[in-house]
Design a protein around this motif. Structure first.
Motif, PDB file in Angstrom:
ATOM      1  N   VAL A 279     -11.920  -2.927  -2.846  1.00 33.33           N
ATOM      2  CA  VAL A 279     -11.514  -3.593  -4.085  1.00 33.33           C
ATOM      3  C   VAL A 279     -10.444  -4.664  -3.824  1.00 33.33           C
ATOM      4  O   VAL A 279     -10.470  -5.737  -4.410  1.00 33.33           O
ATOM      5  CB  VAL A 279     -10.999  -2.555  -5.105  1.00 33.33           C
ATOM      6  CG1 VAL A 279     -10.378  -3.236  -6.314  1.00 33.33           C
ATOM      7  CG2 VAL A 279     -12.140  -1.639  -5.527  1.00 33.33           C
ATOM      8  N   HIS A 280      -9.538  -4.383  -2.908  1.00 33.74           N
ATOM      9  CA  HIS A 280      -8.411  -5.306  -2.706  1.00 33.74           C
ATOM     10  C   HIS A 280      -8.693  -6.473  -1.772  1.00 33.74           C
ATOM     11  O   HIS A 280      -8.152  -7.549  -1.957  1.00 33.74           O
ATOM     12  CB  HIS A 280      -7.185  -4.540  -2.208  1.00 33.74           C
ATOM     13  CG  HIS A 280      -6.603  -3.656  -3.254  1.00 33.74           C
ATOM     14  ND1 HIS A 280      -5.976  -2.465  -2.968  1.00 33.74           N
ATOM     15  CD2 HIS A 280      -6.577  -3.774  -4.603  1.00 33.74           C
ATOM     16  CE1 HIS A 280      -5.580  -1.893  -4.078  1.00 33.74           C
ATOM     17  NE2 HIS A 280      -5.932  -2.656  -5.094  1.00 33.74           N
TER      18      HIS A 280
ATOM     19  N   GLU B  63      -4.877   1.527   3.815  1.00 32.49           N
ATOM     20  CA  GLU B  63      -5.700   1.633   2.603  1.00 32.49           C
ATOM     21  C   GLU B  63      -6.839   2.635   2.785  1.00 32.49           C
ATOM     22  O   GLU B  63      -7.418   2.743   3.853  1.00 32.49           O
ATOM     23  CB  GLU B  63      -6.324   0.269   2.283  1.00 32.49           C
ATOM     24  CG  GLU B  63      -5.342  -0.718   1.734  1.00 32.49           C
ATOM     25  CD  GLU B  63      -5.325  -0.776   0.222  1.00 32.49           C
ATOM     26  OE1 GLU B  63      -5.188   0.276  -0.426  1.00 32.49           O
ATOM     27  OE2 GLU B  63      -5.454  -1.900  -0.299  1.00 32.49           O
ATOM     28  N   ARG B  64      -7.193   3.293   1.675  1.00 34.89           N
ATOM     29  CA  ARG B  64      -8.393   4.114   1.681  1.00 34.89           C
ATOM     30  C   ARG B  64      -9.603   3.204   1.474  1.00 34.89           C
ATOM     31  O   ARG B  64      -9.445   2.090   0.952  1.00 34.89           O
ATOM     32  CB  ARG B  64      -8.304   5.179   0.598  1.00 34.89           C
ATOM     33  CG  ARG B  64      -7.528   6.393   1.106  1.00 34.89           C
ATOM     34  CD  ARG B  64      -7.205   7.321  -0.005  1.00 34.89           C
ATOM     35  NE  ARG B  64      -6.474   6.586  -1.056  1.00 34.89           N
ATOM     36  CZ  ARG B  64      -6.069   7.142  -2.175  1.00 34.89           C
ATOM     37  NH1 ARG B  64      -6.327   8.394  -2.406  1.00 34.89           N
ATOM     38  NH2 ARG B  64      -5.410   6.440  -3.074  1.00 34.89           N
TER      39      ARG B  64
ATOM     40  N   SER C 175     -10.206   1.425  -2.029  1.00 30.72           N
ATOM     41  CA  SER C 175      -9.157   0.445  -2.349  1.00 30.72           C
ATOM     42  C   SER C 175      -9.271  -0.763  -1.434  1.00 30.72           C
ATOM     43  O   SER C 175      -9.044  -1.897  -1.859  1.00 30.72           O
ATOM     44  CB  SER C 175      -7.760   1.039  -2.198  1.00 30.72           C
ATOM     45  OG  SER C 175      -7.770   2.406  -2.375  1.00 30.72           O
TER      46      SER C 175
ATOM     47  N   VAL D 197       0.844  -1.195   0.000  1.00 28.38           N
ATOM     48  CA  VAL D 197       0.000   0.000   0.000  1.00 28.38           C
ATOM     49  C   VAL D 197       0.880   1.246   0.000  1.00 28.38           C
ATOM     50  O   VAL D 197       0.599   2.227  -0.682  1.00 28.38           O
ATOM     51  CB  VAL D 197      -0.952   0.010   1.223  1.00 28.38           C
ATOM     52  CG1 VAL D 197      -1.695   1.331   1.321  1.00 28.38           C
ATOM     53  CG2 VAL D 197      -1.938  -1.147   1.135  1.00 28.38           C
TER      54      VAL D 197
END
Ligand SMILES: Nc1ncnc2c1ncn2[C@@H]1O[C@H](COP(=O)(O)OP(=O)(O)OP(=O)(O)O)[C@@H](O)[C@H]1O
Ligand SMILES: [Mg+2]
Lengths: 349, 261
Positions: B176-177, B169-170, B173, A103
């Motif tokens: 999605v991830h 993570e936002r 994301s 990330v």
């Protein structure tokens, strides 16, 4: 040492019910602080607020001097380990551990190096390419630890990380967590409702009940000097007696207060002059009182024996002795000896 | 086999036979040159298939239906998926309310729904096709929801989502991830069901658009009056599609859930 984290006047409610009530405390840098409390006392709620996972809070949270109260969780540089481990089932162990570094878009070589180092440290190298569903509970826990620690967060939060494991692995893993914490110098908050666990590994313990802090201090502080009735009942298996009752036993104390006597601080009078009796001449605090009564029952707790002792003047006492020395039979009339300084008054009502 | 079991199997076979017979007959009819007085057709041909494939009306209708089906899938993915994720993972109370919403398409008869819709939206200066797609997507909600419900219960998705957030993570994301890859089979099933709902819709399309927009089903009904053989070809194609979808669904259903155990 400075406080890394300070929480000021934290108030949290869910649907009009106030769950956390005006809580303020600090967590010292480089230490392992435990949140200890019964189920529903608000441990997870406070932890989630620190992590930034609950936006609806009042109060201030500061990390290393910065007010982080309104920062989203991904910008706080705080790690968190969930009770369910929350491993990503579609990724291998190594990819799980690498997740945070990816990330951050770190260079590939750096990611490999740091991930490998963490896998070595947590002894998961051989399971590098396994998927989470192929791991045991203890292994999952170690991957979760590695995944958070690899990012070197300023603060690592662990919410009952061991509660899903069996007793033997719990002890092993808690010592491992303590070792990582000390070796890597991580500041940790460790949530548990197991007091033995908290006592064994913490520098500092924060005991909560009903959304309020009941006492904060070292294990020794809390064990030897409980502040109030809640702590006295929650920690250990204390005798709690009011001043009047203690007077009736021959112990001169403040009658307005409640007092705590730990069961292991009694000794049975075996007729020989004990060290304690001799101290008597030197200091008033070491004065020993002898309480007559009957041994009502005895139960074996492995290395210890717990007796119920019915005093002549009324109250029953819990007495604990190591399971080595000779001890009186159930039904026998004996005296127990109590040092005056073993009687601890509660500071709060 | 017990006698009771023999009876049940017998009765079930009979019912299945009764249901299958017309389909078989249709299949035979679609290959027949002429089938009126004989038990089996006099001779066989592929001409009806050939005629249909070269027919521009057929192609238009099929493409129109594909558009409706595909558009419904896109809208459902954009609107329903995040909502279903949210209520399953973060808001149990809202989830209970959504359950009521789900019964609505079954509780209100199609005709009543359409009459209402025509009255309310019929005169707005927005293309009716857009409304049609939105309505059809809405009707596919129960199917979409059900295919994802079990999947979301199979793992601690909330923990996974929040963990991804803690790892930097936002929100989008993170979704999605770590969420999508672990629910992909469920999502695929949901997409397939939404697609078939859209592809085979008839009542609303017909009334709402006054037959201006000919879809597969509408064409099928039109053909039924004109040419029996051609119509059976269409029916066979349609059944073929449904059977294909059914087979895929059977293979896939429960895959995510099993993986979660
Ligand atoms: N999302 C929520 N909605 C409503 N009430 C909540 C919510 N989360 C927690 N609570 C309430 O807040 C109180 C504290 O809960 P919390 O989970 O913090 O306790 P805990 O100390 O972590 O307990 P445990 O040891 O069982 O994990 C409880 O009374 C609980 O019912
Ligand atoms: Mg909790």
């Amino acid at each position: 040492m400075d406080d890394l984290l300070t929480v000021e006047q934290l108030n949290i409610g869910f649907n009009q019910t106030q769950v956390i009530k005006d809580m303020s405390f600090g967590v010292k840098k480089g230490q392992l602080t435990s949140f200890l409390g019964p189920s529903g006392s608000g441990k997870t709620t406070v932890l989630r607020a620190i992590a930034g996972l609950n936006k609806h809070i009042k109060g201030h949270i500061r990390l290393a001097g910065h007010d982080i109260t309104s920062l989203p969780p991904n910008q706080r540089n705080i790690g968190m380990i969930f009770q369910s481990y929350a491993l990503f089932p579609n990724l291998t162990v190594a990819d799980n551990v690498a997740y945070g570094l990816r990330v951050q878009r770190r260079p590939k070589a750096e990611i490999i190096k740091r991930v490998d180092h963490m896998l070595e440290l947590t002894d998961m190298m051989t399971k590098k390419d396994a998927y989470p569903d192929e791991l045991s509970g203890g292994q999952k826990q170690r991957v979760a630890l590695a995944r958070s620690m690899v990012l070197e967060p300023q603060l690592l939060l662990l919410d009952e990380p061991l509660s899903a494991l069996d007793a033997k692995i719990r002890v092993e893993l808690r010592n491992q967590i303590r070792r990582f914490q000390q070796e890597l110098g991580i500041t940790m908050i460790f949530v548990t409702h197991d007091q033995a666990e908290a006592m064994a590994i913490s520098d500092d313990i924060l005991i909560m009940n009903d959304g309020k802090i009941q006492q904060q201090g070292s294990a020794t502080d809390i064990y030897e000097r409980p502040r109030n009735m809640f702590i006295a009942k929650f920690i250990g298996n204390n005798n709690i007696l009011d001043g009047t009752t203690l007077r009736s036993l021959g112990c001169v104390v403040n009658e307005q207060r409640q007092h705590v006597i730990r069961p292991e601080l009694f000794t049975f009078d075996n007729g020989q002059p004990s060290g304690a009796t001799q101290d008597n001449r030197h200091s008033a605090n070491a004065e020993v009182i002898s309480i007559p009564g009957v041994v009502e029952s005895a139960s074996l707790l492995g290395d210890r024996l717990e007796f119920t002792f019915a005093t002549m003047s009324g109250p029953r006492l819990k007495v604990k002795q190591l399971n080595t020395c000779e001890h009186p039979e159930v039904g026998s009339h004996v005296n127990v000896l109590l040092r005056r300084d073993a009687v601890t008054p509660l500071v709060e009502a | 086999m017990t006698t009771e079991r023999k009876w049940s199997v017998g009765i079930l076979t009979m019912i299945a036979g009764l249901l299958l017979l017309p389909i078989l007959a249709t299949l035979v009819y679609s290959f027949a040159t002429n089938w009126v007085k004989t038990i089996l057709p006099a001779s066989w041909t592929l001409k009806w298939y050939g005629q249909l494939v070269t027919n521009s009306d057929f192609m238009t209708a099929t493409i129109n239906s594909l558009i409706v089906g595909a558009a419904a899938v896109v809208v459902a993915m954009v609107i329903f998926l995040p909502v279903i994720f949210y209520i399953n993972v973060f808001d149990e109370r809202l989830k209970a309310k959504v359950r009521y919403l789900m019964v609505m398409p079954y509780a209100v008869p199609g005709i009543v729904l359409v009459t209402g819709l025509v009255q309310i939206y019929g005169n707005l200066p927005i293309p009716k096709l857009i409304f049609l797609i939105l309505i059809i997507t809405a009707l596919s909600f129960p199917a979409f929801y059900q295919s994802l419900d079990n999947v979301f219960m199979s793992r601690d998705f909330r923990g996974m989502f929040e963990q991804a957030r803690m790892l930097g993570e936002r929100p989008v994301s993170a979704f999605v991830h770590v969420i999508l890859p672990n629910i992909k089979t469920g999502v695929f099933v949901a997409m397939l069901l939404t697609f078939t709902t859209g592809f085979s819709e008839y009542v609303i399309t017909n009334i709402f658009l006054n037959g201006d927009y000919e879809t597969f089903k509408i064409y099928m009904y039109r053909l039924m009056k004109a040419n029996g053989n051609a119509n059976s070809v269409l029916t066979v194609c349609y059944f073929g599609l449904l059977i294909l979808v059914a087979i895929i669904l059977m293979k896939l259903s429960g895959k995510d859930v099993k993986a979660g155990k």
